[in-house]
Design a protein around this motif. Structure first.
Motif, PDB file in Angstrom:
ATOM      1  N   TYR A 121       2.032  -6.469  -1.534  1.00 33.55           N
ATOM      2  CA  TYR A 121       1.798  -4.694  -1.182  1.00 33.55           C
ATOM      3  C   TYR A 121      -0.120  -5.617  -1.553  1.00 33.55           C
ATOM      4  CZ  TYR A 121       6.415  -3.607  -1.617  1.00 33.55           C
ATOM      5  OH  TYR A 121       7.443  -3.717  -1.635  1.00 33.55           O
ATOM      6  N   TYR A 122      -0.798  -4.707  -0.080  1.00 30.63           N
ATOM      7  CA  TYR A 122      -2.025  -5.033  -0.401  1.00 30.63           C
ATOM      8  C   TYR A 122      -2.847  -3.990   0.492  1.00 30.63           C
ATOM      9  CZ  TYR A 122      -7.186  -6.119   0.865  1.00 30.63           C
ATOM     10  OH  TYR A 122      -7.616  -6.206   1.028  1.00 30.63           O
ATOM     11  N   GLY A 123      -3.887  -3.561  -1.119  1.00 32.38           N
ATOM     12  CA  GLY A 123      -4.446  -2.349  -1.035  1.00 32.38           C
ATOM     13  C   GLY A 123      -5.283  -1.614  -2.042  1.00 32.38           C
ATOM     14  N   GLU A 124      -6.528  -0.985  -1.288  1.00 31.80           N
ATOM     15  CA  GLU A 124      -7.055  -0.598  -2.411  1.00 31.80           C
ATOM     16  C   GLU A 124      -8.521  -1.392  -3.390  1.00 31.80           C
ATOM     17  OE1 GLU A 124      -7.633   2.470  -2.425  1.00 31.80           O
ATOM     18  OE2 GLU A 124      -5.514   3.224  -1.555  1.00 31.80           O
ATOM     19  N   ASP A 125      -7.491  -2.563  -2.568  1.00 29.78           N
ATOM     20  CA  ASP A 125      -8.627  -4.305  -3.110  1.00 29.78           C
ATOM     21  C   ASP A 125      -7.822  -4.315  -4.118  1.00 29.78           C
ATOM     22  OD1 ASP A 125     -10.791  -3.698  -1.666  1.00 29.78           O
ATOM     23  OD2 ASP A 125     -11.742  -2.287  -3.300  1.00 29.78           O
ATOM     24  N   SER A 126      -6.330  -4.496  -4.286  1.00 31.76           N
ATOM     25  CA  SER A 126      -5.573  -4.759  -5.030  1.00 31.76           C
ATOM     26  C   SER A 126      -4.312  -5.263  -4.234  1.00 31.76           C
ATOM     27  CB  SER A 126      -4.911  -3.893  -5.846  1.00 31.76           C
ATOM     28  OG  SER A 126      -6.116  -3.039  -6.198  1.00 31.76           O
ATOM     29  N   LEU A 127      -3.744  -6.534  -3.948  1.00 35.54           N
ATOM     30  CA  LEU A 127      -2.742  -7.182  -3.986  1.00 35.54           C
ATOM     31  C   LEU A 127      -1.499  -7.276  -5.145  1.00 35.54           C
ATOM     32  CD1 LEU A 127      -1.533  -8.808  -1.551  1.00 35.54           C
ATOM     33  CD2 LEU A 127      -1.978 -11.057  -2.651  1.00 35.54           C
ATOM     34  N   PHE A 128      -0.334  -6.630  -5.218  1.00 33.27           N
ATOM     35  CA  PHE A 128       0.337  -7.161  -5.550  1.00 33.27           C
ATOM     36  C   PHE A 128       1.585  -8.414  -5.631  1.00 33.27           C
ATOM     37  CE2 PHE A 128      -1.223  -3.229  -6.793  1.00 33.27           C
ATOM     38  CZ  PHE A 128      -1.099  -2.742  -7.792  1.00 33.27           C
ATOM     39  N   LEU A 159      -8.075 -12.789   2.674  1.00 36.08           N
ATOM     40  CA  LEU A 159      -8.573 -11.495   2.354  1.00 36.08           C
ATOM     41  C   LEU A 159      -9.672 -11.522   1.296  1.00 36.08           C
ATOM     42  CD1 LEU A 159      -4.903 -10.689   0.401  1.00 36.08           C
ATOM     43  CD2 LEU A 159      -5.933  -9.579   2.748  1.00 36.08           C
ATOM     44  N   PRO A 160     -10.393 -10.674   1.059  1.00 35.63           N
ATOM     45  CA  PRO A 160     -11.986 -10.982   0.192  1.00 35.63           C
ATOM     46  C   PRO A 160     -11.782 -11.594  -1.728  1.00 35.63           C
ATOM     47  CG  PRO A 160     -11.317  -8.409   1.642  1.00 35.63           C
ATOM     48  CD  PRO A 160      -9.576  -9.399   1.428  1.00 35.63           C
ATOM     49  N   ALA A 161     -12.985 -11.493  -1.803  1.00 36.76           N
ATOM     50  CA  ALA A 161     -12.779 -12.524  -2.464  1.00 36.76           C
ATOM     51  C   ALA A 161     -12.825 -11.377  -4.102  1.00 36.76           C
ATOM     52  CB  ALA A 161     -14.069 -13.991  -2.843  1.00 36.76           C
ATOM     53  N   GLU A 162     -12.846 -10.408  -3.909  1.00 37.73           N
ATOM     54  CA  GLU A 162     -13.151  -9.596  -4.953  1.00 37.73           C
ATOM     55  C   GLU A 162     -11.803  -9.110  -4.861  1.00 37.73           C
ATOM     56  OE1 GLU A 162     -14.851  -6.954  -1.099  1.00 37.73           O
ATOM     57  OE2 GLU A 162     -14.917  -9.790  -2.168  1.00 37.73           O
ATOM     58  N   THR A 163     -10.955  -9.521  -4.236  1.00 36.38           N
ATOM     59  CA  THR A 163      -9.307  -8.510  -4.488  1.00 36.38           C
ATOM     60  C   THR A 163      -8.726  -8.855  -5.617  1.00 36.38           C
ATOM     61  OG1 THR A 163      -9.238  -9.251  -2.141  1.00 36.38           O
ATOM     62  CG2 THR A 163      -7.202  -9.043  -3.201  1.00 36.38           C
ATOM     63  N   PHE A 209      -6.292 -11.029 -11.802  1.00 35.77           N
ATOM     64  CA  PHE A 209      -7.680 -12.395 -11.310  1.00 35.77           C
ATOM     65  C   PHE A 209      -8.419 -12.057 -10.124  1.00 35.77           C
ATOM     66  CE2 PHE A 209      -4.142 -14.258 -11.570  1.00 35.77           C
ATOM     67  CZ  PHE A 209      -3.727 -14.416  -9.950  1.00 35.77           C
ATOM     68  N   THR A 210      -9.331 -12.244  -9.742  1.00 33.00           N
ATOM     69  CA  THR A 210     -10.253 -12.348  -8.713  1.00 33.00           C
ATOM     70  C   THR A 210      -9.408 -13.634  -7.795  1.00 33.00           C
ATOM     71  OG1 THR A 210     -12.324 -13.275  -8.586  1.00 33.00           O
ATOM     72  CG2 THR A 210     -12.254 -10.667  -9.220  1.00 33.00           C
ATOM     73  N   LEU A 211      -9.764 -13.239  -6.018  1.00 37.60           N
ATOM     74  CA  LEU A 211      -8.706 -13.904  -5.962  1.00 37.60           C
ATOM     75  C   LEU A 211     -10.645 -15.137  -5.700  1.00 37.60           C
ATOM     76  CD1 LEU A 211      -6.757 -15.184  -3.487  1.00 37.60           C
ATOM     77  CD2 LEU A 211      -7.557 -13.712  -1.659  1.00 37.60           C
ATOM     78  N   GLY A 212     -11.592 -14.705  -5.813  1.00 31.56           N
ATOM     79  CA  GLY A 212     -12.402 -15.541  -6.063  1.00 31.56           C
ATOM     80  C   GLY A 212     -12.143 -17.103  -7.402  1.00 31.56           C
TER      81      GLY A 212
END
Length: 259
Positions: A121-128, A159-163, A209-212
């Motif tokens: 589930y991806y949204g709000e700059d978050s990935l579950f 996805l964006p590195a800040e996810t 943690f961030t994707l970055g």
């Protein structure tokens, strides 16, 4: 604005409560055990509005029945191609989950590999992401395939590195140990390990943690890095020809020699 509360379960699981600044309602992600979720909801005087499931494994679904007994009528979202008891809303790639009470919405991503029908589930700059991506690692392959898992991780890497990544196990420190086998000279691993120990020593989780962070330290997302390619070829005793091949060598090596 999204806020996320962690509920520890078993020895190393995290169940996630997705909420907002008002903290009146919450969606429950991967409740393997109902009791700690119910206790946390009651302690915070919050009401659940939905259950979100990423895949069928018991440590992610085992609490559904008791949660429904405590809170009848909750919608249960989950992967369309897996059997989830009590699931009421089957989901697949690109579908939306709208949590009206929270003012939040998420897009479903098909991320097979750990299991054949795994979703995120991806949204709000978050990935579950359940058990697809971990801190500095990734899930084992059960009823999916190595090719599927590699492709799923590559999709997540777009996805964006800040996810912010909310996986469901506290595996980061152990995974860093394997990452050091792959890239012993990667200075970012030492920095991340120190940060993780500081978090754990203060009673906090290494997740999210961030994707970055993963781009810098996770060998399963670094199959294009020359040092990782060299190590994979050393382990395999042959040339590797594609990132998927390198990924498979690393995942099998971890399964057989490290875990």
């Amino acid at each position: 604005m999204i806020q996320v509360i962690s509920v520890p379960a078993f020895t190393d699981n995290y169940i996630w409560l997705i909420t907002n600044e008002q903290r009146q309602f919450a969606a429950v992600v991967d409740p393997g055990d109902a009791q700690p979720v119910i206790e946390e909801l009651q302690r915070r005087n919050m009401s659940p509005v939905a259950i979100l499931i990423t895949h069928h494994h018991r440590d992610h679904t085992g609490g559904i029945e008791k949660l429904l007994e405590a809170y009848p009528g909750l919608p249960v979202y989950g992967p369309a191609s897996e059997y989830i008891a009590h699931m009421t809303r089957a989901l697949g790639e690109g579908q939306q989950v709208v949590l009206e009470e929270l003012g939040l919405s998420f897009t479903v991503m098909d991320v097979p590999g750990h299991t054949a029908g795994h979703i995120a589930y991806y949204g709000e700059d978050s990935l579950f992401c359940g058990d697809t991506l971990f801190g500095c690692g990734c899930g084992r392959v059960f009823d999916g395939t190595l090719g599927d898992l590699h492709q799923s991780l590559q999709r997540i890497a777009q996805l964006p590195a800040e996810t912010l990544v909310y996986c469901t196990h506290e595996y980061t420190v152990d995974n860093i140990g394997f990452a050091k086998w792959v890239e012993p000279d990667n200075a970012a691993l030492a920095v991340r390990l120190q940060s993780c120990w500081e978090l754990l020593d203060s009673g906090r989780a290494t997740v999210p943690f961030t994707l970055g962070d993963e781009f810098d330290t996770n060998p399963f997302l670094r199959t294009h890095i020359p040092e990782v390619i060299v190590k994979a070829e050393e382990i395999a005793g042959r040339e590797t020809h594609t990132p998927a091949d390198i990924f498979a060598v690393l995942r099998i090596w971890k399964d057989t020699e490290y875990d």
